[in-house]
Design a protein around this motif. Structure first.
Motif, PDB file in Angstrom:
ATOM      1  N   GLU A 107      -7.900   0.533 -12.275  1.00  0.00           N
ATOM      2  CA  GLU A 107      -8.907  -0.389 -11.761  1.00  0.00           C
ATOM      3  C   GLU A 107      -8.736  -0.561 -10.248  1.00  0.00           C
ATOM      4  N   PHE A 108      -7.487  -0.615  -9.840  1.00  0.00           N
ATOM      5  CA  PHE A 108      -7.190  -0.740  -8.419  1.00  0.00           C
ATOM      6  C   PHE A 108      -7.788   0.432  -7.632  1.00  0.00           C
ATOM      7  N   PHE A 109      -7.572   1.656  -8.129  1.00  0.00           N
ATOM      8  CA  PHE A 109      -8.111   2.837  -7.446  1.00  0.00           C
ATOM      9  C   PHE A 109      -9.631   2.867  -7.508  1.00  0.00           C
ATOM     10  N   ARG A 110     -10.178   2.323  -8.585  1.00  0.00           N
ATOM     11  CA  ARG A 110     -11.639   2.269  -8.687  1.00  0.00           C
ATOM     12  C   ARG A 110     -12.207   1.371  -7.588  1.00  0.00           C
ATOM     13  N   ILE A 111     -11.546   0.233  -7.371  1.00  0.00           N
ATOM     14  CA  ILE A 111     -12.009  -0.682  -6.326  1.00  0.00           C
ATOM     15  C   ILE A 111     -11.852  -0.052  -4.947  1.00  0.00           C
ATOM     16  N   VAL A 112     -10.711   0.622  -4.752  1.00  0.00           N
ATOM     17  CA  VAL A 112     -10.429   1.200  -3.444  1.00  0.00           C
ATOM     18  C   VAL A 112     -11.320   2.414  -3.158  1.00  0.00           C
ATOM     19  N   CYS A 113     -11.604   3.207  -4.183  1.00  0.00           N
ATOM     20  CA  CYS A 113     -12.243   4.503  -3.936  1.00  0.00           C
ATOM     21  C   CYS A 113     -13.662   4.601  -4.447  1.00  0.00           C
ATOM     22  N   GLY A 114     -14.253   3.534  -4.899  1.00  0.00           N
ATOM     23  CA  GLY A 114     -15.607   3.617  -5.427  1.00  0.00           C
ATOM     24  C   GLY A 114     -15.581   4.021  -6.882  1.00  0.00           C
ATOM     25  N   GLU A 115     -16.759   4.064  -7.485  1.00  0.00           N
ATOM     26  CA  GLU A 115     -16.753   4.241  -8.926  1.00  0.00           C
ATOM     27  C   GLU A 115     -17.666   5.350  -9.426  1.00  0.00           C
ATOM     28  N   GLU A 116     -17.146   6.556  -9.439  1.00  0.00           N
ATOM     29  CA  GLU A 116     -17.875   7.627 -10.112  1.00  0.00           C
ATOM     30  C   GLU A 116     -17.594   7.512 -11.606  1.00  0.00           C
ATOM     31  N   GLU A 117     -18.633   7.745 -12.381  1.00  0.00           N
ATOM     32  CA  GLU A 117     -18.474   7.555 -13.825  1.00  0.00           C
ATOM     33  C   GLU A 117     -17.891   8.787 -14.499  1.00  0.00           C
ATOM     34  N   GLU A 118     -18.140   9.989 -13.929  1.00  0.00           N
ATOM     35  CA  GLU A 118     -17.714  11.220 -14.584  1.00  0.00           C
ATOM     36  C   GLU A 118     -16.199  11.305 -14.688  1.00  0.00           C
ATOM     37  N   LEU A 176       0.824  -1.210   0.000  1.00  0.00           N
ATOM     38  CA  LEU A 176       0.000   0.000   0.000  1.00  0.00           C
ATOM     39  C   LEU A 176       0.856   1.257   0.000  1.00  0.00           C
ATOM     40  N   ARG A 177       1.975   1.219   0.705  1.00  0.00           N
ATOM     41  CA  ARG A 177       2.893   2.359   0.668  1.00  0.00           C
ATOM     42  C   ARG A 177       3.380   2.607  -0.752  1.00  0.00           C
ATOM     43  N   ALA A 178       3.734   1.523  -1.422  1.00  0.00           N
ATOM     44  CA  ALA A 178       4.226   1.642  -2.798  1.00  0.00           C
ATOM     45  C   ALA A 178       3.124   2.158  -3.724  1.00  0.00           C
ATOM     46  N   VAL A 179       1.899   1.675  -3.511  1.00  0.00           N
ATOM     47  CA  VAL A 179       0.771   2.141  -4.324  1.00  0.00           C
ATOM     48  C   VAL A 179       0.559   3.640  -4.110  1.00  0.00           C
ATOM     49  N   GLY A 180       0.639   4.078  -2.855  1.00  0.00           N
ATOM     50  CA  GLY A 180       0.468   5.490  -2.534  1.00  0.00           C
ATOM     51  C   GLY A 180       1.495   6.377  -3.226  1.00  0.00           C
ATOM     52  N   ARG A 181       2.680   5.848  -3.430  1.00  0.00           N
ATOM     53  CA  ARG A 181       3.752   6.626  -4.070  1.00  0.00           C
ATOM     54  C   ARG A 181       3.788   6.448  -5.581  1.00  0.00           C
ATOM     55  N   SER A 182       2.934   5.557  -6.102  1.00  0.00           N
ATOM     56  CA  SER A 182       3.015   5.208  -7.520  1.00  0.00           C
ATOM     57  C   SER A 182       2.398   6.293  -8.390  1.00  0.00           C
ATOM     58  N   SER A 183       2.676   6.223  -9.672  1.00  0.00           N
ATOM     59  CA  SER A 183       2.019   7.144 -10.588  1.00  0.00           C
ATOM     60  C   SER A 183       1.406   6.357 -11.740  1.00  0.00           C
ATOM     61  N   ALA A 184       0.548   7.051 -12.496  1.00  0.00           N
ATOM     62  CA  ALA A 184      -0.197   6.402 -13.574  1.00  0.00           C
ATOM     63  C   ALA A 184       0.733   5.567 -14.455  1.00  0.00           C
ATOM     64  N   GLY A 185       0.314   4.377 -14.756  1.00  0.00           N
ATOM     65  CA  GLY A 185       1.111   3.539 -15.644  1.00  0.00           C
ATOM     66  C   GLY A 185       2.007   2.558 -14.912  1.00  0.00           C
ATOM     67  N   ASP A 186       2.240   2.808 -13.609  1.00  0.00           N
ATOM     68  CA  ASP A 186       3.030   1.838 -12.848  1.00  0.00           C
ATOM     69  C   ASP A 186       2.301   0.498 -12.789  1.00  0.00           C
ATOM     70  N   SER A 187       3.065  -0.573 -12.855  1.00  0.00           N
ATOM     71  CA  SER A 187       2.459  -1.902 -12.831  1.00  0.00           C
ATOM     72  C   SER A 187       2.189  -2.354 -11.402  1.00  0.00           C
ATOM     73  N   MET A 188       0.922  -2.685 -11.131  1.00  0.00           N
ATOM     74  CA  MET A 188       0.561  -3.166  -9.799  1.00  0.00           C
ATOM     75  C   MET A 188       1.263  -4.494  -9.508  1.00  0.00           C
ATOM     76  N   GLY A 189       1.354  -5.328 -10.536  1.00  0.00           N
ATOM     77  CA  GLY A 189       2.012  -6.613 -10.371  1.00  0.00           C
ATOM     78  C   GLY A 189       3.453  -6.449  -9.910  1.00  0.00           C
ATOM     79  N   ALA A 190       4.139  -5.447 -10.466  1.00  0.00           N
ATOM     80  CA  ALA A 190       5.532  -5.210 -10.096  1.00  0.00           C
ATOM     81  C   ALA A 190       5.631  -4.740  -8.647  1.00  0.00           C
TER      82      ALA A 190
END
Ligand code: 1PZ
Length: 229
Positions: A176-187, A128-142
């Motif tokens: 997708e990860f952030f969508r799951i974590v933060c809910g899903e607004e469509e706008e 989660l720390r790594a996710v918090g520091r990540s930026s768009a395009g970073d691989s979650m798997g990595a």
């Protein structure tokens, strides 16, 4: 929004559970701890079938602790009417006293079972720390596998490490990860806002998990139980 919102993963429930798991005396309340994990299982289950064996493993460990808890009447030495599985320390004291903790071979104790969850919490903290520091395009798997190699792989067999490697390839991407974590607004314009809120919740959750992790680590260390087979 979804029809069955209540059954979906909600990160604030992870935060609440782990925050309320710690008492003023720095005890870990097992019920709250397990509830935090219940919510994490929902998250795992939302990631798809390849991750299925991981959520099965977690559910199995949660079941073992709950089963032991149900079957453990308080002994006379323990508080009257007390639940020996109320807190981490009372569980450790109870299982040591009852001779349930085997330091040399695998046994069915709450202590060795919760130790596996504890190590997984270390993984989660790093991830989660790594996710918090990540930026768009970073691989979650990595990010996942860096944390895995540090926190869990040392305790896993070669075969299991290969299976985990395969499972991590199937992880959803960062959006997708952030969508799951933060809910899903469509706008579209709400996306940035959602990610900011998501990051804040993530940070608070990491803090709560870290506090629980550190107290648990101290208790295992104090009892010489960090290597229970
Ligand atoms: C977000 C994506 C999740 C990635 C998870 C990272 C890798 C976890 C790999 C877990 C493998 C589970 C298979 C079974 C392993 C067991 O052998 C060991 C040791 O138990 P024993 O055999 O001694 O009874 N079990 C564990 O190490 C517990 C691992 C649980 C992992 C949970 C991670 C997910 C945490 C929550 C995420 C929201």
């Amino acid at each position: 929004s979804r029809l069955c919102r209540g059954r979906d993963f909600q990160i604030h429930r992870v935060l609440t559970a782990f925050n309320s798991a710690v008492t003023g005396e720095r005890e870990i309340l097992l019920e709250r701890y397990l509830e935090g994990w219940d919510e994490l299982v929902k998250f795992l289950e939302s990631l798809g079938t390849v991750i299925g064996f991981i959520s099965q493993e977690v559910k199995g460990k949660l079941g073992v602790v709950r089963e032991l808890r149900r079957g453990a009447p308080a002994t006379e030495e323990e508080e009257e009417g007390g639940d020996p599985y109320r807190t981490l320390r009372s569980m450790m004291a109870h299982e040591l006293r009852a001779g349930l903790v085997d330091f040399r071979r695998q046994s069915l104790s709450g202590c060795r079972t919760l130790l596996r969850l504890h190590r997984a919490l270390h993984w989660l903290q790093l991830f989660l720390r790594a996710v918090g520091r990540s930026s768009a395009g970073d691989s979650m798997g990595a990010l996942c596998s860096v944390a895995y190699n540090q926190a869990l792989a040392p305790y896993h067999s070669w075969l299991l490490r290969q299976a985990v490697g395969v499972a991590l390839v199937a992880l959803p991407d960062r959006a997708e990860f952030f969508r799951i974590v933060c809910g899903e607004e469509e706008e579209e314009e709400e996306k940035g806002e959602r990610e900011r809120e998501g990051r804040q919740l993530l940070e608070r959750t990491v803090l709560a998990i870290t506090r629980v992790y550190n107290i648990t680590q101290e208790a295992y260390q104090a009892n010489g139980m960090l290597d229970l087979p």
